[in-house]
Design a protein around this motif. Sequence first.
Motif, PDB file in Angstrom:
ATOM      1  N   LYS A   1       0.829  -1.204   0.000  1.00  0.00           N
ATOM      2  CA  LYS A   1       0.000   0.000   0.000  1.00  0.00           C
ATOM      3  C   LYS A   1       0.862   1.252   0.000  1.00  0.00           C
ATOM      4  N   GLN A   2       1.943   1.230   0.762  1.00  0.00           N
ATOM      5  CA  GLN A   2       2.845   2.376   0.794  1.00  0.00           C
ATOM      6  C   GLN A   2       3.481   2.606  -0.577  1.00  0.00           C
ATOM      7  N   ALA A   3       3.877   1.524  -1.240  1.00  0.00           N
ATOM      8  CA  ALA A   3       4.476   1.650  -2.570  1.00  0.00           C
ATOM      9  C   ALA A   3       3.474   2.221  -3.570  1.00  0.00           C
ATOM     10  N   GLU A   4       2.220   1.791  -3.484  1.00  0.00           N
ATOM     11  CA  GLU A   4       1.194   2.302  -4.395  1.00  0.00           C
ATOM     12  C   GLU A   4       0.922   3.781  -4.156  1.00  0.00           C
TER      13      GLU A   4
ATOM     14  N   GLU B   1       1.504   6.746  -6.819  1.00  0.00           N
ATOM     15  CA  GLU B   1       0.422   7.660  -7.202  1.00  0.00           C
ATOM     16  C   GLU B   1       0.830   9.117  -6.962  1.00  0.00           C
ATOM     17  N   SER B   2       1.529   9.365  -5.857  1.00  0.00           N
ATOM     18  CA  SER B   2       2.016  10.714  -5.582  1.00  0.00           C
ATOM     19  C   SER B   2       2.968  11.186  -6.674  1.00  0.00           C
ATOM     20  N   SER B   3       3.864  10.308  -7.127  1.00  0.00           N
ATOM     21  CA  SER B   3       4.792  10.655  -8.204  1.00  0.00           C
ATOM     22  C   SER B   3       4.036  10.942  -9.500  1.00  0.00           C
ATOM     23  N   TYR B   4       2.968  10.194  -9.733  1.00  0.00           N
ATOM     24  CA  TYR B   4       2.177  10.403 -10.943  1.00  0.00           C
ATOM     25  C   TYR B   4       1.547  11.793 -10.945  1.00  0.00           C
ATOM     26  N   TRP B   5       0.986  12.193  -9.801  1.00  0.00           N
ATOM     27  CA  TRP B   5       0.327  13.496  -9.759  1.00  0.00           C
ATOM     28  C   TRP B   5       1.346  14.628  -9.777  1.00  0.00           C
TER      29      TRP B   5
ATOM     30  N   GLN C   1      11.238   2.810  -9.330  1.00  0.00           N
ATOM     31  CA  GLN C   1      11.283   2.678  -7.876  1.00  0.00           C
ATOM     32  C   GLN C   1      10.090   1.858  -7.389  1.00  0.00           C
ATOM     33  N   TYR C   2       8.941   2.032  -8.027  1.00  0.00           N
ATOM     34  CA  TYR C   2       7.752   1.257  -7.663  1.00  0.00           C
ATOM     35  C   TYR C   2       7.990  -0.236  -7.882  1.00  0.00           C
ATOM     36  N   LEU C   3       8.604  -0.579  -9.006  1.00  0.00           N
ATOM     37  CA  LEU C   3       8.901  -1.987  -9.271  1.00  0.00           C
ATOM     38  C   LEU C   3       9.916  -2.527  -8.271  1.00  0.00           C
ATOM     39  N   GLU C   4      10.908  -1.710  -7.935  1.00  0.00           N
ATOM     40  CA  GLU C   4      11.896  -2.143  -6.956  1.00  0.00           C
ATOM     41  C   GLU C   4      11.254  -2.346  -5.580  1.00  0.00           C
ATOM     42  N   ASP C   5      10.314  -1.486  -5.229  1.00  0.00           N
ATOM     43  CA  ASP C   5       9.602  -1.651  -3.956  1.00  0.00           C
ATOM     44  C   ASP C   5       8.824  -2.961  -3.936  1.00  0.00           C
TER      45      ASP C   5
END
Length: 492
Positions: A44-47, A51-55, A173-177
């Motif tokens: 959940k933290q990674a998601e 999402e924050s990076s996307y916005w 970074q999301y994939l690494e998480d």
Amino acid sequence: MKSIYTCLVFVLLLCCAQSIAQPARTLGLQEVITLAQQQSAAAKQAEVSQESSYWQWRSYKSDYRPQLSMNGTLADFSSTYTPVIQPDGTTDFKPVTINNADAGLTLRQLIGPTGGSIFVTSLMQRFDDFDRDITRYNGNPAIIGVEQPLFAYNPFAWAKKVEPLRYQESQRQYLEDKEDIAVEATKLYFDLLLAQVNQRIAIQNLANNDTLYQIAEEKYKLGRLSKNDLLQLRLAVLNATLDQDQATLDEQNATLALKTFVGLKDTDALQLTIPDAIPEAVVSAEMALAEAKKNRKEEISFKRRLLEAESIVAKAKGDNGLNMNVFATFGLSNSANNFTDVYLQPENLQRARVGFSMPLMDWGRQRSSYKVADLNRQLVQHTIAQEEATFEQAVLAQANQYITLKRRLATTADADAIAQERYEITKNIFIVGRISITDLNIALAEKDQARRAYISSLSQFWAAHYSLRQLTLYDFEKHQPIVSEINTNYKN
């Protein structure tokens, strides 16, 4: 009658116990990893981070699109005495009660390569004099303008180089998480698996020692076994009981740790399977390093950090030199007693302004700022060179460890099978009285050690497997980069 009642109570309790008891939930390694990557707190933290990076990326992109804004003043009321010069040259204070209101609509477009902007605006002002019952309107139906700094630092041009890299970096970074979650889930999985294996070993050892003790008692009564050997077997039963209690406690703690991390809320017991199926993919250190350089965020991060350092140098140079600003507008303007009359036959309006600023004497401030920025850029370059070498070393070491551990698995598996068979043979020989209790204990210890060594080898291999995936973002079984797990709702 009492005995019948007792039997009925016993049967009822037995039925209740069977209805309450739940079968253990069987899980494999990949199932646990999938659950952890879907529902764990870390997932959940990674998601949320992704999402924050996307916005943030969306916010950056919006800066380069037309911006429509409206501003104004609804009421600026004033009731006071104002000094008024009279015809004879004297000053008299007259009461003034007025109100000003204005509104404007502006469409602005940024020019990224130059750092300037063009805009179209429409303005309207209203003036009310309540003492004299006068209302006047002043407006600019349309104004086209341009504002352009010259020789100055352009943050928008640098952002266009940096921000796409930052967004790509966040995706990786999301994939690494997610792969980090797989590594941690693997560790906890094998912690529990080893605890369950130890528990089964303890149960089996207790049963075997108890059986051997019963046989030894019969031999002792027949005078075929010494008192010392009998006591040694009794001590083995007691030690096996203590081992079973400790193994049960370790299994409970390991189960709680795994469930907490994965996010399992149920109270079902878990039964883990031994992941004997080993990937057949051939891995080389050179291939792992090449994929890591292509897929990991480090390569993008190095480029971004170098660009940011160069941006600081450009800012230090641009802010301390000759700066000029060009501002020009062309449009229509008019004033009238009525709102609609403002738009009838408006007159041309032109305005131009060229300003500049240039330091003449700053006592070395400009040179110092530039030197600090340039030295910071050099420091970043050296730091990145060191980090790049460290990263390559980590990938090569992990790949070599993976290859070594994969070869070691076959040896530990054979040792486990041999030790199990040897113990059964030794136990049967002991029963017929042809070897001592010492030889039996040695075989027992070697059996348990070989089993634990095999599980430990599996744990190390799978930990190395998922660590290598995390370091390379490459699926060696499917022979493709790990890119499909990025949320498809987030697009460039």
